[in-house]
Design a protein around this motif. Structure first.
Motif, mmCIF file in Angstrom:
data_model
loop_
_atom_site.group_PDB
_atom_site.id
_atom_site.type_symbol
_atom_site.label_atom_id
_atom_site.label_comp_id
_atom_site.label_asym_id
_atom_site.label_seq_id
_atom_site.Cartn_x
_atom_site.Cartn_y
_atom_site.Cartn_z
ATOM 1 N N ASP A 1 0.820 -1.215 0.000
ATOM 2 C CA ASP A 1 0.000 0.000 0.000
ATOM 3 C C ASP A 1 0.856 1.270 0.000
ATOM 4 O O ASP A 1 0.529 2.260 0.673
ATOM 5 C CB ASP A 1 -0.949 0.040 1.202
ATOM 6 C CG ASP A 1 -2.161 -0.856 0.987
ATOM 7 O OD1 ASP A 1 -2.549 -1.044 -0.173
ATOM 8 O OD2 ASP A 1 -2.694 -1.377 1.980
ATOM 9 N N LEU A 2 1.960 1.253 -0.734
ATOM 10 C CA LEU A 2 2.848 2.407 -0.811
ATOM 11 C C LEU A 2 2.595 3.161 -2.110
ATOM 12 O O LEU A 2 2.713 2.593 -3.195
ATOM 13 C CB LEU A 2 4.314 1.957 -0.759
ATOM 14 C CG LEU A 2 4.767 1.310 0.556
ATOM 15 C CD1 LEU A 2 6.168 0.738 0.421
ATOM 16 C CD2 LEU A 2 4.725 2.329 1.686
ATOM 17 N N THR A 3 2.247 4.418 -2.009
ATOM 18 C CA THR A 3 1.992 5.215 -3.210
ATOM 19 C C THR A 3 3.238 5.929 -3.707
ATOM 20 O O THR A 3 3.370 6.211 -4.892
ATOM 21 C CB THR A 3 0.900 6.264 -2.944
ATOM 22 O OG1 THR A 3 1.295 7.074 -1.832
ATOM 23 C CG2 THR A 3 -0.425 5.585 -2.624
ATOM 24 N N ASP A 4 4.173 6.226 -2.789
ATOM 25 C CA ASP A 4 5.401 6.922 -3.166
ATOM 26 C C ASP A 4 6.399 5.928 -3.763
ATOM 27 O O ASP A 4 6.828 4.975 -3.106
ATOM 28 C CB ASP A 4 6.013 7.614 -1.954
ATOM 29 C CG ASP A 4 7.243 8.435 -2.327
ATOM 30 O OD1 ASP A 4 8.353 7.868 -2.346
ATOM 31 O OD2 ASP A 4 7.079 9.631 -2.626
ATOM 32 N N GLU A 5 6.781 6.142 -5.017
ATOM 33 C CA GLU A 5 7.638 5.202 -5.730
ATOM 34 C C GLU A 5 9.031 5.121 -5.114
ATOM 35 O O GLU A 5 9.594 4.028 -4.967
ATOM 36 C CB GLU A 5 7.734 5.620 -7.199
ATOM 37 C CG GLU A 5 8.442 4.613 -8.085
ATOM 38 C CD GLU A 5 8.471 5.060 -9.543
ATOM 39 O OE1 GLU A 5 8.032 4.290 -10.410
ATOM 40 O OE2 GLU A 5 8.936 6.193 -9.803
ATOM 41 N N GLN A 6 9.607 6.266 -4.756
ATOM 42 C CA GLN A 6 10.950 6.269 -4.180
ATOM 43 C C GLN A 6 10.980 5.546 -2.839
ATOM 44 O O GLN A 6 11.896 4.775 -2.538
ATOM 45 C CB GLN A 6 11.438 7.716 -4.012
ATOM 46 C CG GLN A 6 11.770 8.424 -5.311
ATOM 47 C CD GLN A 6 13.075 7.931 -5.921
ATOM 48 O OE1 GLN A 6 13.819 7.184 -5.297
ATOM 49 N NE2 GLN A 6 13.354 8.348 -7.145
ATOM 50 N N GLN A 7 9.961 5.795 -2.008
ATOM 51 C CA GLN A 7 9.892 5.117 -0.720
ATOM 52 C C GLN A 7 9.740 3.615 -0.896
ATOM 53 O O GLN A 7 10.392 2.817 -0.209
ATOM 54 C CB GLN A 7 8.726 5.663 0.102
ATOM 55 C CG GLN A 7 8.600 5.015 1.476
ATOM 56 C CD GLN A 7 7.335 5.443 2.215
ATOM 57 O OE1 GLN A 7 6.489 6.128 1.644
ATOM 58 N NE2 GLN A 7 7.203 5.032 3.462
ATOM 59 N N ALA A 8 8.888 3.222 -1.842
ATOM 60 C CA ALA A 8 8.692 1.793 -2.106
ATOM 61 C C ALA A 8 9.984 1.147 -2.593
ATOM 62 O O ALA A 8 10.321 0.025 -2.185
ATOM 63 C CB ALA A 8 7.584 1.607 -3.143
ATOM 64 N N ALA A 9 10.731 1.852 -3.467
ATOM 65 C CA ALA A 9 11.983 1.302 -3.997
ATOM 66 C C ALA A 9 13.002 1.102 -2.877
ATOM 67 O O ALA A 9 13.704 0.085 -2.830
ATOM 68 C CB ALA A 9 12.540 2.229 -5.068
ATOM 69 N N HIS A 10 13.092 2.080 -1.958
ATOM 70 C CA HIS A 10 14.049 1.958 -0.855
ATOM 71 C C HIS A 10 13.691 0.787 0.047
ATOM 72 O O HIS A 10 14.574 -0.008 0.433
ATOM 73 C CB HIS A 10 14.059 3.263 -0.046
ATOM 74 C CG HIS A 10 14.914 3.187 1.184
ATOM 75 N ND1 HIS A 10 16.293 3.168 1.135
ATOM 76 C CD2 HIS A 10 14.573 3.105 2.502
ATOM 77 C CE1 HIS A 10 16.774 3.085 2.362
ATOM 78 N NE2 HIS A 10 15.755 3.042 3.215
#
Length: 420
Positions: A334-343
């Motif tokens: 449920d992560l919308t932020d791509e950079q946060q999800a990638a990290h």
């Protein structure tokens, strides 16, 4: 003497004594060609013999320096329109030939007007589809060619381009590292819109069906079509493959929130059809499910995106698999932020998998390839089980059943690399 004055920058018009050349970048060698002679009468010293399809215009291939160009005689207004369309397609990275110049205001030595010439750069190592449909073409190869042609039409319609004249002659085919790719070569009847309606797509598809059927009949009558290939089958197969691919790309799919395996399956089907997936668009519906629609992109996208998001440098196919797993992880978390999800994916999924490999097995595969193979192994296990088996069991199964039996890749390559 021609007037060579004037800055030759993008979009400039250079005026000569006898002709007017409009080009993104004028090649001085263009000035030395026999523009006062009709194209069909040009001497052989200027021409290159290459296969070409049927055209309503006179078309000749000319070598200038290191490149070969296609010269097509047509009316100035038509040449200008096609030039603008090809330049627009180039700006959106659509698979088409590159427009180079328009040569207008031509006339013979006696003062008789001649048609303008549209110049495009010939696509290296390519052939017209018509030239490929010969009596030596194997039916299984034809199937792959038809897939590439259907994919070209789908890409075209996704970008909002109406072709209006798809045919075996107007499409180029090129082999590229074992892949099959189709390219638009004639945009004379085309139009670029923000999007196409169902009716516009249907009309374009019907034009393609009729044109392909007619050319296949022509090849059959000339004894140039493999005896096992039926003209009606050829044109109907293009339409059938187009419709299947269009549906797979555009339909919105409802899935349960925890059904990560279903998203992976959708992406894999698109990959197998020759389309890469840049991202997965998600929205929540009333029943607590996700509405999924993938966004397709051209090849080459994934290496750049993976490097930008994670710092991992991988080959294109490796990057595609890693990004598919990252996108599925983002949905599941449920992560919308791509950079946060990638990290989080890098630290919670990729790195733990790589660290799970015992030191004595780390010489066998580089980390990116290792992870890609584990993803593939996980997929196979999940298919057998009919559910997502999870990463941890897949890793252990791969290490004990597959990796332990592989030779050391570093030993095979003859390169010493750190094992820590």
């Amino acid at each position: 003497m021609p007037n060579h004055e004037g800055k030759r920058s993008a979009g400039t018009t250079v005026r000569l004594v006898a002709v007017r050349i409009t080009s993104a970048l004028v090649d001085p060698a263009l000035l030395d060609l026999p523009w006062s002679t009709p194209l069909e009468e040009w001497p052989a010293q200027h021409l290159v013999a290459l296969p070409q399809g049927i055209s309503r215009h006179i078309v000749r291939f000319v070598r200038l320096g290191e490149f070969v160009y296609a010269f097509k005689e047509t009316r100035e207004r038509i040449a200008e329109r096609e030039y603008d369309l090809l330049r627009a397609l180039e700006r959106i990275d659509f698979p088409s030939v590159e427009a180079v110049a328009i040569v207008a205001d031509r006339q013979t030595d006696d003062g008789e007007p001649l048609e303008s010439v549209l110049i495009t750069r010939h696509l290296q190592f390519s052939l017209p589809y018509r030239a490929l449909f010969s009596n030596t073409l194997r039916p299984e190869t034809m199937n792959r060619l038809l897939d590439a042609l259907a994919a070209l039409l789908v890409r075209m319609h996704l970008t909002g381009f109406f072709w209006g004249d798809c045919s075996l002659s107007n499409t180029l085919f090129r082999r590229d590292a074992g892949a099959f790719a189709a390219y638009l070569v004639d945009a004379e009847t085309g139009a670029l819109h923000s999007s196409l309606s169902h009716g516009q797509r249907g009309e374009d598809l019907e034009i393609a069906r009729v044109n392909i059927f007619g050319e296949a009949l022509d090849l059959q009558a000339a004894g140039l079509l493999h005896e096992s290939i039926e003209p009606e089958v050829v044109c109907e197969e293009v339409v059938r493959r187009y419709e299947g691919l269009w549906h797979e790309i555009t339909y919105e799919q409802q899935i349960e929130r925890e059904a990560r395996h279903d998203i992976e399956g959708r992406i894999r089907r698109l990959n197998e059809l020759g389309f890469d997936v840049a991202e997965v668009a998600l929205s929540t519906v009333d029943n607590g499910r996700y509405l999924v629609r993938p966004k397709v992109v051209d090849a080459g996208y994934h290496t750049r995106r993976l490097l930008r998001l994670t710092g991992l440098d991988a080959e294109e196919n490796q990057a595609r698999k890693l990004l598919n797993d990252l996108d599925a992880y983002r949905v599941e978390s449920d992560l919308t932020d791509e950079q946060q999800a990638a990290h989080r994916w890098l630290t919670e999924v990729f790195e733990p998998v790589v660290r799970a490999v015992p030191a004595d097995l780390r010489r066998k595969l580089e980390p990116q390839e290792l992870f890609a193979q584990i993803i593939e192994h996980k997929w196979l296990l999940s298919e057998q089980a009919g559910r997502d088996v999870g990463m941890a069991p897949a890793v252990q199964s791969y290490l004990s059943e597959v990796l332990v039996h592989r030779p050391d890749e570093q030993a095979v390559l003859g390169v010493e690399m750190p094992t820590g």
